[in-house]
Design a protein around this motif. Structure first.
Motif, mmCIF file in Angstrom:
data_model
loop_
_atom_site.group_PDB
_atom_site.id
_atom_site.type_symbol
_atom_site.label_atom_id
_atom_site.label_comp_id
_atom_site.label_asym_id
_atom_site.label_seq_id
_atom_site.Cartn_x
_atom_site.Cartn_y
_atom_site.Cartn_z
ATOM 1 N N GLY A 1 25.928 47.327 5.572
ATOM 2 C CA GLY A 1 25.900 46.448 6.735
ATOM 3 C C GLY A 1 26.467 47.047 7.993
ATOM 4 N N HIS A 2 27.388 48.016 7.868
ATOM 5 C CA HIS A 2 27.966 48.657 9.038
ATOM 6 C C HIS A 2 27.502 50.106 9.133
ATOM 7 N N TYR A 3 27.617 50.652 10.334
ATOM 8 C CA TYR A 3 27.248 52.047 10.547
ATOM 9 C C TYR A 3 28.317 52.975 9.977
ATOM 10 N N ALA A 4 27.964 54.255 9.874
ATOM 11 C CA ALA A 4 28.915 55.238 9.351
ATOM 12 C C ALA A 4 30.152 55.350 10.237
ATOM 13 N N THR A 5 30.056 54.901 11.492
ATOM 14 C CA THR A 5 31.209 54.949 12.404
ATOM 15 C C THR A 5 32.356 54.078 11.915
ATOM 16 N N LEU A 6 32.110 53.251 10.906
ATOM 17 C CA LEU A 6 33.202 52.489 10.296
ATOM 18 C C LEU A 6 34.273 53.449 9.771
ATOM 19 N N LEU A 7 33.873 54.687 9.466
ATOM 20 C CA LEU A 7 34.801 55.691 8.958
ATOM 21 C C LEU A 7 35.305 56.620 10.074
ATOM 22 N N ARG A 8 35.200 56.180 11.324
ATOM 23 C CA ARG A 8 35.618 57.020 12.456
ATOM 24 C C ARG A 8 37.067 57.493 12.306
ATOM 25 N N SER A 9 37.973 56.557 11.995
ATOM 26 C CA SER A 9 39.380 56.934 11.892
ATOM 27 C C SER A 9 39.617 57.882 10.717
ATOM 28 N N THR A 10 38.819 57.735 9.650
ATOM 29 C CA THR A 10 38.917 58.654 8.518
ATOM 30 C C THR A 10 38.494 60.053 8.938
ATOM 31 N N VAL A 11 37.395 60.136 9.686
ATOM 32 C CA VAL A 11 36.912 61.422 10.186
ATOM 33 C C VAL A 11 37.965 62.067 11.089
ATOM 34 N N ILE A 12 38.508 61.268 12.018
ATOM 35 C CA ILE A 12 39.501 61.793 12.964
ATOM 36 C C ILE A 12 40.718 62.345 12.224
ATOM 37 N N SER A 13 41.129 61.664 11.168
ATOM 38 C CA SER A 13 42.315 62.099 10.429
ATOM 39 C C SER A 13 42.067 63.374 9.625
ATOM 40 N N LEU A 14 40.811 63.624 9.229
ATOM 41 C CA LEU A 14 40.488 64.791 8.427
ATOM 42 C C LEU A 14 40.120 66.014 9.270
ATOM 43 N N LEU A 15 39.630 65.791 10.486
ATOM 44 C CA LEU A 15 39.115 66.894 11.297
ATOM 45 C C LEU A 15 40.117 68.016 11.564
ATOM 46 N N PRO A 16 41.408 67.721 11.809
ATOM 47 C CA PRO A 16 42.330 68.835 12.072
ATOM 48 C C PRO A 16 42.470 69.802 10.902
ATOM 49 N N ASP A 17 42.210 69.331 9.685
ATOM 50 C CA ASP A 17 42.441 70.144 8.496
ATOM 51 C C ASP A 17 41.183 70.470 7.711
ATOM 52 N N CYS A 18 40.043 69.885 8.083
ATOM 53 C CA CYS A 18 38.829 70.041 7.273
ATOM 54 C C CYS A 18 37.604 70.248 8.153
ATOM 55 N N ASP A 19 36.585 70.832 7.553
ATOM 56 C CA ASP A 19 35.250 70.917 8.136
ATOM 57 C C ASP A 19 34.497 69.710 7.589
ATOM 58 N N VAL A 20 34.175 68.738 8.439
ATOM 59 C CA VAL A 20 33.732 67.426 7.972
ATOM 60 C C VAL A 20 32.233 67.195 8.202
ATOM 61 N N TYR A 21 31.576 66.740 7.133
ATOM 62 C CA TYR A 21 30.187 66.276 7.178
ATOM 63 C C TYR A 21 30.196 64.806 6.750
#
Length: 434
Positions: free
Chosen positions: A115-135
């Motif tokens: 029901g929601h877009y993948a942007t629901l995980l925006r904060s998860t992505v932001i938290s992982l980006l400094p330490d991970c290569d995220v897809y």
């Protein structure tokens, strides 16, 4: 043409409310209203502003809004969103951090199609980006997908994940959040049998309904009460002529949103009442806590009818994943075939969507995987959202996840299957907070 009228009726109601809000804001904002010392006009303008924004967000696709990330070198690095694999019902996208050395931690986030877009995980992505290569998997709004693209059910979803994992290579770590957890587990098992060299390094399942019967919630109770015929009659409609997917059978986003809101109607009503008062007093802002949350929460997308119905029937009613009886393209997907992919489950003690016990059930299904490659974590005070975003995720769960990735970063030889199943209570627990 059946149900097309009801689809358009919902959109008409949404459009009308957006127009009413815009009209109220415009009328109450005329300079002449300043001649009358009455708070009515401030309240009318505030109601109009909140109402217009609320109903406009329901058809808006949120932006990722991630422009830069701070690297370990202390510098800000620009972030661009790139499409790596493009498909009809969803793409694989990559957050490319410019000017940064390639990260050894490569992560595939599997976003829910619920029901929601993948942007629901925006904060998860932001938290992982400094330490991970995220897809991340970026699912499309079904009303924009032509009927000529064909169907999309849970078998197709599973095969999409298989294709994405194959494309990214065996050094990827997969993190599935909520709804896709059972299908991510199935996709990994499919690769274990069909293409073992393409299996990911590790699989982390966060708050997913692997075994919905392990712990009852309102969601599982609803799945038991309603027959498939009733569900199809009450939830499925045809996309109207305004969209590229005209005629496609979908579970409309607006109908889903009404279900979401009805579960906590009092809390949502109070939130909007308070926001109108804050707006009238001049205390609200474009990116305040209310707007930040509801801009994402209200942005909904249509779901393919066959995906929704097959999920309810095969995952919740028949328990095909929980019973290890899941079939993809006529082939039995044996979860016990997974023998060298480290698997971790994460649950929230206060999760009322996927209650504790539903996700950890995956570990008992992994009969070919030794205890040393299994882990579980129960976050004491976290609800459903808290286990992948917010304070619980940032302070407790994220460090455990990164540690689990590092512990299973190196490629290891396959382990011979274990004949007897391993009971969940005997499994290893990692760093339970509290």
């Amino acid at each position: 043409m059946k149900y097309m009228a009801t689809y358009d009726l919902m959109e008409t109601a949404r459009n009308t409310n957006q127009w009413l809000g815009a009209s109220a804001l415009a009328l109450a904002s005329y300079p002449v209203t300043g001649m009358f010392p009455n708070p009515f006009f401030q309240m009318m303008a505030a109601w109009g502003e909140v109402t217009e924004r609320t109903f406009a967000r329901m058809i808006a696709r949120p932006d990722w809004g991630i422009s830069a990330v701070t690297g370990k070198d202390g510098r800000d690095h620009s972030v661009t969103v790139e499409t790596v694999v493009k498909k009809d019902f969803g793409d694989l996208i990559h957050f490319h951090v410019q000017g940064r050395d390639a990260s050894k931690r490569r992560v595939l986030l599997v976003a829910p199609m619920s029901g929601h877009y993948a942007t629901l995980l925006r904060s998860t992505v932001i938290s992982l980006l400094p330490d991970c290569d995220v897809y991340i998997t970026d699912w499309h709004n079904s009303r924009d997908i032509p009927v000529s693209a064909g169907k999309f059910d849970i078998e197709d979803y599973t095969l999409y994940l298989v294709d994405f994992m194959r494309h990214l290579g065996s050094d990827i770590h997969v993190i599935a959040v909520c709804q896709p957890a059972p299908l991510a587990l199935a996709a990994t098992a499919y690769l274990a049998a069909e293409d073992p060299s393409a299996q990911p390094r590790s699989l982390i399942l966060i708050g997913g309904p692997i075994d919905p019967d392990a712990a009852a919630t309102d969601v599982t109770d609803f799945g038991r009460r309603v027959t498939m015929g009733q569900l199809e009659q009450s939830a499925i409609q045809r996309v109207g002529f305004k969209h590229a997917g005209v005629g496609r059978m979908v579970y409309p986003g607006l109908l889903q949103l009404s279900s979401f809101v009805s579960m906590n109607a009092d809390r949502h009503s109070q939130a909007f009442h308070d926001q109108i008062l804050r707006t009238a007093k001049g205390e609200a802002s474009d990116h305040d806590a209310h707007n930040k949350f509801y801009d994402e929460y209200l942005a909904v997308m249509d779901m393919p009818a066959e995906f929704y119905l097959s999920t309810v029937e095969r995952v919740f009613k028949n328990g095909e994943i929980a019973k290890n009886k899941f079939i993809v393209e006529g082939k039995h997907v044996d979860i016990g075939a997974i023998n060298n992919v480290a698997v971790m489950t994460v649950e929230g003690a206060k999760d009322d969507i996927s209650a504790p016990g539903q996700c950890v059930a995956a570990l008992a299904l992994l009969t070919g995987l030794p205890d040393s490659k299994k882990a579980q974590h129960l976050e004491p005070d976290a609800g459903h959202y808290g286990i992948f975003a917010g304070k619980s995720w940032r302070n407790n769960i994220r460090p455990l996840v990164l540690g689990f990735l590092d512990a299973n970063a190196a490629e290891k030889p396959a382990v011979k299957p274990i004949v007897s199943p391993i009971a969940a209570p005997a499994l290893k627990s990692v760093g339970t907070a509290g």
